[in-house]
Design a protein around this motif. Structure first.
Motif, short mmCIF file in Angstrom:
data_model
loop_
_atom_site.label_atom_id
_atom_site.label_comp_id
_atom_site.label_asym_id
_atom_site.label_seq_id
_atom_site.Cartn_x
_atom_site.Cartn_y
_atom_site.Cartn_z
N ILE A 59 0.83 -1.21 0.00
CA ILE A 59 0.00 0.00 0.00
C ILE A 59 0.86 1.27 0.00
O ILE A 59 0.76 2.09 -0.92
CB ILE A 59 -1.00 0.00 1.17
CG1 ILE A 59 -2.01 -1.14 1.00
CG2 ILE A 59 -1.73 1.34 1.24
CD1 ILE A 59 -3.00 -1.26 2.13
N PRO A 60 1.71 1.48 1.01
CA PRO A 60 2.54 2.70 0.94
C PRO A 60 3.50 2.71 -0.24
O PRO A 60 3.78 3.78 -0.80
CB PRO A 60 3.29 2.70 2.28
CG PRO A 60 3.25 1.29 2.74
CD PRO A 60 1.95 0.74 2.25
N LYS A 61 3.99 1.55 -0.63
CA LYS A 61 4.89 1.50 -1.79
C LYS A 61 4.17 1.94 -3.06
O LYS A 61 4.71 2.73 -3.85
CB LYS A 61 5.42 0.07 -1.97
CG LYS A 61 6.38 -0.38 -0.87
CD LYS A 61 6.79 -1.83 -1.07
CE LYS A 61 7.68 -2.30 0.07
NZ LYS A 61 8.03 -3.74 -0.06
N ALA A 62 2.96 1.46 -3.25
CA ALA A 62 2.20 1.82 -4.45
C ALA A 62 1.82 3.30 -4.44
O ALA A 62 1.92 3.98 -5.47
CB ALA A 62 0.95 0.96 -4.56
N ILE A 63 1.41 3.81 -3.29
CA ILE A 63 1.03 5.22 -3.19
C ILE A 63 2.24 6.11 -3.46
O ILE A 63 2.16 7.10 -4.20
CB ILE A 63 0.43 5.53 -1.81
CG1 ILE A 63 -0.88 4.76 -1.61
CG2 ILE A 63 0.21 7.03 -1.65
CD1 ILE A 63 -1.95 5.03 -2.64
N HIS A 64 3.38 5.75 -2.88
CA HIS A 64 4.60 6.54 -3.07
C HIS A 64 5.01 6.54 -4.55
O HIS A 64 5.34 7.59 -5.12
CB HIS A 64 5.72 5.97 -2.21
CG HIS A 64 7.04 6.68 -2.38
ND1 HIS A 64 7.18 8.04 -2.20
CD2 HIS A 64 8.27 6.22 -2.72
CE1 HIS A 64 8.44 8.39 -2.42
NE2 HIS A 64 9.11 7.31 -2.74
N ARG A 65 4.96 5.39 -5.16
CA ARG A 65 5.35 5.28 -6.56
C ARG A 65 4.38 6.04 -7.46
O ARG A 65 4.80 6.74 -8.40
CB ARG A 65 5.40 3.81 -6.96
CG ARG A 65 5.90 3.56 -8.37
CD ARG A 65 6.19 2.09 -8.58
NE ARG A 65 6.76 1.83 -9.90
CZ ARG A 65 7.28 0.66 -10.25
NH1 ARG A 65 7.34 -0.33 -9.39
NH2 ARG A 65 7.77 0.50 -11.46
N PHE A 66 3.10 5.92 -7.18
CA PHE A 66 2.10 6.63 -7.98
C PHE A 66 2.30 8.13 -7.87
O PHE A 66 2.21 8.87 -8.86
CB PHE A 66 0.69 6.24 -7.52
CG PHE A 66 -0.40 6.78 -8.41
CD1 PHE A 66 -0.89 6.04 -9.47
CD2 PHE A 66 -0.96 8.04 -8.17
CE1 PHE A 66 -1.89 6.54 -10.28
CE2 PHE A 66 -1.96 8.54 -8.98
CZ PHE A 66 -2.42 7.80 -10.04
N ARG A 67 2.57 8.61 -6.66
CA ARG A 67 2.79 10.05 -6.46
C ARG A 67 4.04 10.53 -7.21
O ARG A 67 4.03 11.60 -7.82
CB ARG A 67 2.93 10.34 -4.96
CG ARG A 67 3.54 11.66 -4.59
CD ARG A 67 2.75 12.85 -5.09
NE ARG A 67 1.43 12.90 -4.52
CZ ARG A 67 0.34 13.18 -5.20
NH1 ARG A 67 0.42 13.42 -6.51
NH2 ARG A 67 -0.84 13.23 -4.64
#
Length: 296
Positions: A107-115
């Motif tokens: 979850i945080p990995k995907a959000i960070h990458r998307f941002r």
């Protein structure tokens, strides 16, 4: 009013020449002249005067130049915003997520990458239970959600698995099970359990109870809680033990230990879920791809 004619007029006014405006616009001089004439006919008056010393804007032309620049700038900005939205370079996403697996996981990995990859997209993140996320998707309060799916097919929703986590038992550090883990789930029959109401995750709740029944006991539930943090805090003070996803190791209090039990063969699957109708929307498509690339 024709935007093409307006752009031609602005070019003539700024270049102070039909030929130079034609070069700027990639048009032949006769085409430039015709567009200005058509614009003057449309507006009912002269915009440009031809004098021996060169071109000169009339009072109407001066006003039109000022307003045309504002209008064309606004149109250009609108076109840019629309194009950015169409290709998913801008916009807004509201994403639900299950706090149970929000620490050091996909979850945080995907959000960070998307941002990082989409800095112009506004992200709103809402911590929600899985069952509440499903309702929020149907009500269009969120666009997508990271939730425990448990293999349930729901009309109108699509999903992609992004994480699997084994189920463990959380015990206080003073528990005898820390140094001597149970060889069978049935050995925990006499333990007080911190549990959760069935409505929060019916399939998960029933799966745990089925394992208890298979092990020959029904759990002695001393307290029901509505989130994992509450369960872990009660385990920490010795109130009981709890069935917890292994990913909770990232957020356990120092006085809580996670132990595995050989015959507690449960695996929780975290999925990214979205409305099927939005699969081809650029931002949703990008989120799906990012979550897949960030999956463990």
């Amino acid at each position: 009013m024709d935007f093409k004619r307006l752009r031609t007029f602005v070019a003539v006014a700024e270049e102070m020449g039909f030929a130079r405006a034609g070069v700027r616009l990639g048009l032949a001089q006769p085409a430039v002249s015709k567009q200005i004439k058509d614009l003057e006919t449309e507006l009912g008056g002269r915009l440009i005067e031809r004098r021996p010393e060169g071109l000169r804007l009339t009072a109407a032309g001066e006003l039109l130049l000022e307003e045309a620049r504002k209008l064309l700038a606004s149109v250009s900005a609108t076109e840019d915003r629309v194009q950015r939205l169409a290709r998913g370079a801008a916009g807004r996403l509201v994403i639900g997520y299950n706090e149970t697996v929000s620490w050091n996981t996909v979850i945080p990995k995907a959000i960070h990458r998307f941002r990082q990859e989409n800095p112009a997209v506004e992200l709103t993140l809402l911590p929600m239970l899985s069952v509440d996320q499903i309702e929020a998707l149907h009500d269009r309060r969120i666009d997508a959600g990271f939730m425990f799916w448990w293999g349930t097919a729901l009309p109108g929703l699509s999903n992609r698995k992004v994480l699997s986590t084994h189920i463990h038992i959380a015990v206080p550090e003073s528990s005898r099970w820390v140094d001597h883990p149970p060889a069978h789930f049935g050995e925990l029959a006499g333990e007080p359990f911190i549990f959760f109401p069935r409505r929060l995750a019916p399939a998960y709740h029933d799966a745990i109870l089925a394992r208890c029944t298979a092990a020959g006991f029904q759990p002695n539930v001393v307290q029901e809680v509505y989130n994992q943090s509450a369960a872990l805090s009660l385990v920490a003070v010795g109130m009981g033990i709890a069935v917890i996803p292994e990913t909770a190791r990232h957020r356990c209090p120092a006085s809580v230990r996670l132990i595995s039990v050989p015959d507690l063969d449960l695996t929780a699957t975290l999925d990214l879920v979205w409305r099927t109708e939005s699969t081809d929307q650029p931002l949703i498509a990008k989120l799906i791809q990012t979550a897949a690339e960030s999956a463990e």
